[in-house]
Design an enzyme around this catalytic site. Structure first.
Site, mmCIF file in Angstrom:
data_model
loop_
_atom_site.group_PDB
_atom_site.id
_atom_site.type_symbol
_atom_site.label_atom_id
_atom_site.label_comp_id
_atom_site.label_asym_id
_atom_site.label_seq_id
_atom_site.Cartn_x
_atom_site.Cartn_y
_atom_site.Cartn_z
ATOM 1 C CD GLN A 149 51.115 38.231 35.841
ATOM 2 O OE1 GLN A 149 50.716 37.077 35.683
ATOM 3 N NE2 GLN A 149 50.282 39.257 35.935
ATOM 4 C CB CYS A 176 47.763 36.539 33.915
ATOM 5 S SG CYS A 176 46.118 37.287 33.776
ATOM 6 C CG HIS A 223 45.232 35.152 37.639
ATOM 7 N ND1 HIS A 223 46.133 36.005 37.042
ATOM 8 C CD2 HIS A 223 45.976 34.142 38.178
ATOM 9 C CE1 HIS A 223 47.369 35.551 37.234
ATOM 10 N NE2 HIS A 223 47.293 34.415 37.901
ATOM 11 C CG ASN A 252 49.949 32.112 39.241
ATOM 12 O OD1 ASN A 252 49.636 32.781 38.251
ATOM 13 N ND2 ASN A 252 49.610 32.466 40.463
#
Length: 353
Positions: A150, A156, A292, A312
């Site tokens: 990102q 996110c 997150h 992630n």
């Protein structure tokens, strides 16, 4: 002569063993001596900066970044001296203070989730699932695209959404298509705020209303907010028919959902150890103030420790090639870092012709 060669070989072997042991102990490539040596730390910083193509605007800025780097090296080293199930390591974030890191790389916006929850009130579809395999890894089943990055954009929420949609689309159609986070960042602006944060349920609702989402190749990622280009292509390559929230603070329900498809989850990732996580089963200190968004793509167990496999969006250089294994079965309803608090997944029905 033979005895001298034997002695030399013995010394080299002992040195290698000692160095290997020291390397394994620190798990970061530096030692106590390095921490006490300004020269060694400088060399470590220069090598790290070259590896990550770091360029600084001025000597003053470089010095400031070195001082931050030095503090982070000490944090990593001290953390790895403790007996834990995970370890830390240098990565591209090593010249950033923790406050800077949080400001740039976290981007979950806790808003009025009830606005979209009303459209997702049907019964949890996996509630009656009775048989669950001991391990699930959607990467091995071909339902997970390569890890993305990102960058310094708090998007996110878009990456978590897209990963879940990519997963269910592959499960239903057999086609793994990398989808566009940029389209969500640019166009999903009623409740979400682009690089300033957002929420996955809002994004799922947008994809439904929008008739689908473009492929990443058609609407590539910019690492910043752009202008919505709705007419870039009239064909939306992937659509979903709905979405559901996993029952809150219910790990069994989350496990059932992940057993059937990748699931968007929210966590608190603001701890210093999360910034420098390198490997192992993470069970570090963290709270439940969700900040997150990530994607649960499986689960498993290792050495009697149960974990979720989490994808992630900080690039493949972070963690275990971009993933983190987060401990489950902690005994707390909200789970480690609040992972059980706010999970959701897209629904896509298979068309029968």
């Amino acid at each position: 002569m033979a005895s001298k060669l034997f002695f030399l070989s013995f010394l080299l072997s002992v040195t290698a063993i000692c160095c290997a042991a020291r390397q394994k102990f620190s798990l970061a490539g530096f030692s106590e001596e390095d921490l006490r040596s300004p020269k060694n730390l400088k060399n470590l910083f220069e090598n790290w900066a070259a590896k990550h193509s770091k360029n600084y605007a001025s000597p003053e800025e470089k010095l400031r970044r070195f001082e931050v780097f030095r503090d982070n090296v000490r944090h990593i080293h001290e953390g790895n001296k403790e007996k834990r199930s995970y370890w830390l390591g240098l990565n591209e974030f090593a010249d950033m203070s923790h406050e800077e890191f949080k400001g740039k790389y976290l981007g979950l916006k806790m808003g009025r989730r009830e606005v979209v929850r009303k459209s997702s009130k049907s019964t949890f579809i996996y509630q009656n699932a009775s048989f669950l395999p001991k391990t699930v890894d959607w990467r091995k089943k071909g339902a997970v695209t390569p890890v993305k990055n990102q960058g310094a954009c708090g998007g996110c929420w878009a990456f978590s959404t897209v990963a879940a949609v990519e997963g269910i689309n592959q499960i239903v159609t057999g086609n793994l298509t990398s989808l566009s986070e940029q389209e969500l960042i640019d166009c999903d602006t009623v409740f979400n705020e682009g690089c300033s944060g957002g929420l996955m349920d809002y994004a799922f609702a947008f994809i439904i209303a929008n008739g689908g989402v473009h492929a990443e190749d058609d609407y590539p990622y910019l690492m910043e907010e752009g202008t919505c280009e709705e007419k870039r292509s009239r064909v939306k390559v992937v659509s979903i028919t709905g979405f559901q929230d996993v029952p809150e603070n219910n790990e069994e329900s989350l496990l059932k959902a992940v057993a059937h498809q990748p699931v968007s989850v929210a966590i608190e990732a603001s701890g210093s150890d999360f910034q420098f996580y390198k490997g192992g089963i993470f069970d570090g200190t963290c709270g439940t103030d969700l900040d997150h968004a990530v994607t649960a793509v499986g689960y498993g167990s290792s050495y009697a420790q149960d974990y979720f496999i989490i994808k992630n969006s900080w690039g493949a250089g972070w963690g275990e090639n971009g993933y983190i294994r987060m401990r489950r079965n902690t005994g707390k309803p909200e789970g480690l870092c609040g992972i059980n608090k706010m999970a959701s997944y897209p629904i896509k029905w298979k068309l029968i012709s």
